[in-house]
Scaffold this motif. Structure first.
Motif, mmCIF file in Angstrom:
data_model
loop_
_atom_site.group_PDB
_atom_site.id
_atom_site.type_symbol
_atom_site.label_atom_id
_atom_site.label_comp_id
_atom_site.label_asym_id
_atom_site.label_seq_id
_atom_site.Cartn_x
_atom_site.Cartn_y
_atom_site.Cartn_z
ATOM 1 N N THR A 212 -2.153 -6.850 -2.848
ATOM 2 C CA THR A 212 -2.768 -5.683 -3.465
ATOM 3 C C THR A 212 -4.069 -5.350 -2.759
ATOM 4 O O THR A 212 -4.110 -4.494 -1.894
ATOM 5 N N GLU A 240 6.476 -2.203 -5.703
ATOM 6 C CA GLU A 240 6.366 -1.278 -6.837
ATOM 7 C C GLU A 240 5.337 -0.182 -6.639
ATOM 8 O O GLU A 240 5.340 0.803 -7.378
ATOM 9 N N THR A 241 4.438 -0.333 -5.682
ATOM 10 C CA THR A 241 3.379 0.678 -5.509
ATOM 11 C C THR A 241 3.228 1.085 -4.043
ATOM 12 O O THR A 241 3.573 0.329 -3.126
ATOM 13 N N ALA A 242 2.677 2.282 -3.859
ATOM 14 C CA ALA A 242 2.392 2.800 -2.518
ATOM 15 C C ALA A 242 1.373 1.905 -1.817
ATOM 16 O O ALA A 242 1.446 1.677 -0.606
ATOM 17 N N GLN A 244 0.982 -1.363 -2.169
ATOM 18 C CA GLN A 244 1.677 -2.546 -1.641
ATOM 19 C C GLN A 244 2.426 -2.194 -0.358
ATOM 20 O O GLN A 244 2.377 -2.940 0.626
ATOM 21 N N ALA A 245 3.125 -1.061 -0.379
ATOM 22 C CA ALA A 245 3.922 -0.656 0.778
ATOM 23 C C ALA A 245 3.026 -0.517 2.006
ATOM 24 O O ALA A 245 3.370 -0.984 3.107
ATOM 25 N N TYR A 259 11.123 -0.705 -6.718
ATOM 26 C CA TYR A 259 11.114 0.489 -7.561
ATOM 27 C C TYR A 259 10.307 1.623 -6.940
ATOM 28 O O TYR A 259 10.578 2.789 -7.199
ATOM 29 N N HIS A 260 9.302 1.288 -6.120
ATOM 30 C CA HIS A 260 8.513 2.340 -5.476
ATOM 31 C C HIS A 260 9.399 3.247 -4.611
ATOM 32 O O HIS A 260 9.147 4.444 -4.496
#
Ligand code: C2E
Ligand code: MG
Ligand code: MG
Ligand code: MG
Length: 284
Positions: A212, A240-242, A244-245, A259-260
Motif C-alpha cells: 500500500t 483491489e485498488t488502483a 496497489q496496482a 476485484y480492481h
C-alpha cells in the motif's frame, strides 16, 4: 505429551465431529447429484497485463447453484468433494467446460488478447495416476492447444512429491503451463521451485494486501525478484485498488488479478469486455 493432548482433543471434539459428519454426508450426497443436475457452472476472472489492464487470461472458478441455498462458494464444497473423492469427476467436468469455453474464445472475433485459461486442480486429482492422460484427452476432444491451458496447483499439493508431482511433470511435458497458486503460503515455497516445473507464481493476496504505502511490500518485492531470477512469470492475486496496482507495477509485476480489474463473471461478460477493448484499440 503431545500424543496425550491429541487424544484429549479428539475426545472433546467427538460430538461436534459427529454433527459435522452428518452435515458433510448430506452435502456430499447433494454434491453427487449436482453435477448431473446441471447445478455447477463456471465463472471467469480476468488476469490482466499491467499497467494498461488488457485481459490476457482468465481463471475459471466453479460455482454451485444450489436449488435451496443459492450460490455456494467453492471454499465450502471443494474441500468436501476432495474428502469424498467427488472432486475427480467434478474436476474433469470443470476442465472440459473450461477448455471448451477457451476454444470458443479463441475462435470468436475481437478476443485475441486472451491467450490462456487457468484451471484450479486439487491434490486429489493430481494423485490419480492417469490424470495427465485425462487432460490430454480433454484437450484433444475440445481442440484446445496445450499452451493455452494453465493448471493451477498449490505448493501443498505437490510438496510431498509422489504421484501428484509426477502428474505435474507429465502435464509440463504435454505443453500445459503450471502455476503455483497462493504462492508463499504453503509448505515449501522456495525448495519447490527446484523440483516442480512451474511457469507461473501466483503471489498470494496476503502479500498483495501489504502493498500500500510502499514500505510494507518486502515480501511482494522479494517474490518478484525470485520469479524474474528464475525466469518465471509472476501474477499478483487479489489486487483491489488502483494504488496497489500501481505499486505492483513499480515493483516489476507485469500480471495481476483482482476485484480492481474484474470480479469473477459469466463467460458472456468476458466476451463483451474483450470485444469492447479490441474495438477501442483498433477503431474501424
Ligand atoms: P484461488 O484459486 O486462489 O482463487 C482466487 C479466489 O480469490 C477466488 O475465490 C476469487 O473470487 C477470489 N478473489 C479474486 N480477486 C479477489 C480480490 O480482489 N479480493 C478478494 N477478497 N478475493 C478475490 P473463489 O472463487 O471463492 O475460490 C476460492 C478457492 O476455491 C480458489 O482459490 C480455489 O482454491 C478453489 N476453487 C475455485 N474454483 C475451483 C475449481 O474449479 N477447482 C478446484 N479444485 N478448486 C477451486
Ligand atoms: Mg487459483
Ligand atoms: Mg490463488
Ligand atoms: Mg486463494
Amino acid at each position: 505429551a503431545a500424543k496425550d493432548r491429541g487424544k484429549q482433543c479428539m475426545a472433546r471434539y467427538e460430538p461436534d465431529m459427529d454433527l459435522h459428519s452428518i452435515e458433510e454426508a448430506r452435502l456430499g450426497a447433494q454434491l453427487r447429484h449436482a453435477i448431473d443436475a446441471g447445478e455447477m457452472r463456471l465463472v471467469y476472472q480476468p488476469i490482466v497485463e499491467l499497467p494498461h489492464g488488457r485481459i490476457v487470461g482468465v481463471e475459471a472458478l466453479v460455482r454451485w447453484q444450489h436449488p435451496q441455498h443459492g450460490v455456494v462458494s467453492p471454499g465450502l464444497f471443494v474441500p468436501v468433494a476432495e474428502r469424498n473423492g467427488l472432486i475427480v469427476p467434478l474436476g474433469e467436468w470443470i476442465l472440459r467446460e473450461a477448455c471448451r469455453q477457451a476454444a470458443r474464445w479463441r475462435d470468436l472475433p475481437g478476443t485475441r488478447s486472451l491467450r490462456k485459461i487457468s484451471v484450479n486442480v486439487s491434490a486429489r486429482q493430481l494423485r490419480e495416476p492417469d490424470f495427465a492422460a485425462t487432460v490430454a484427452g480433454i484437450l484433444h476432444e475440445t481442440g484446445l492447444e496445450p499452451h493455452r491451458l494453465v493448471v493451477e496447483v498449490t505448493e501443498t499439493a505437490v510438496f510431498d512429491g509422489g504421484a501428484a508431482l509426477d502428474s505435474v511433470w507429465a502435464l509440463h511435458r504435454l505443453g500445459v503451463s503450471i502455476a503455483l497458486d497462493d504462492f508463499g503460503t504453503g509448505h515449501s515455497s522456495l525448495g519447490l521451485l527446484r523440483t516442480c516445473p512451474a511457469d507461473i507464481l501466483k503471489v498470494d493476496k496476503s502479500f498483495v494486501d501489504e502493498v500500500t504505502a510502499g514500505d510494507q511490500d518486502v515480501i511482494a518485492a522479494a517474490l518478484i525478484q525470485i520469479a524474474s531470477g528464475l525466469h518465471l512469470q509472476a501474477t499478483a492475486e487479489g489486487v483491489e485498488t488502483a494504488d496497489q496496482a500501481e505499486h505492483l507495477h513499480r515493483l516489476g509485476y507485469r500480471f495481476a488479478q483482482g476485484y480492481h480489474f474484474g470480479r469473477p463473471m459469466a463467460a458472456e461478460n468476458i466476451t463483451e469486455l474483450l470485444q469492447a477493448a479490441s474495438k477501442a484499440a483498433v477503431p474501424s
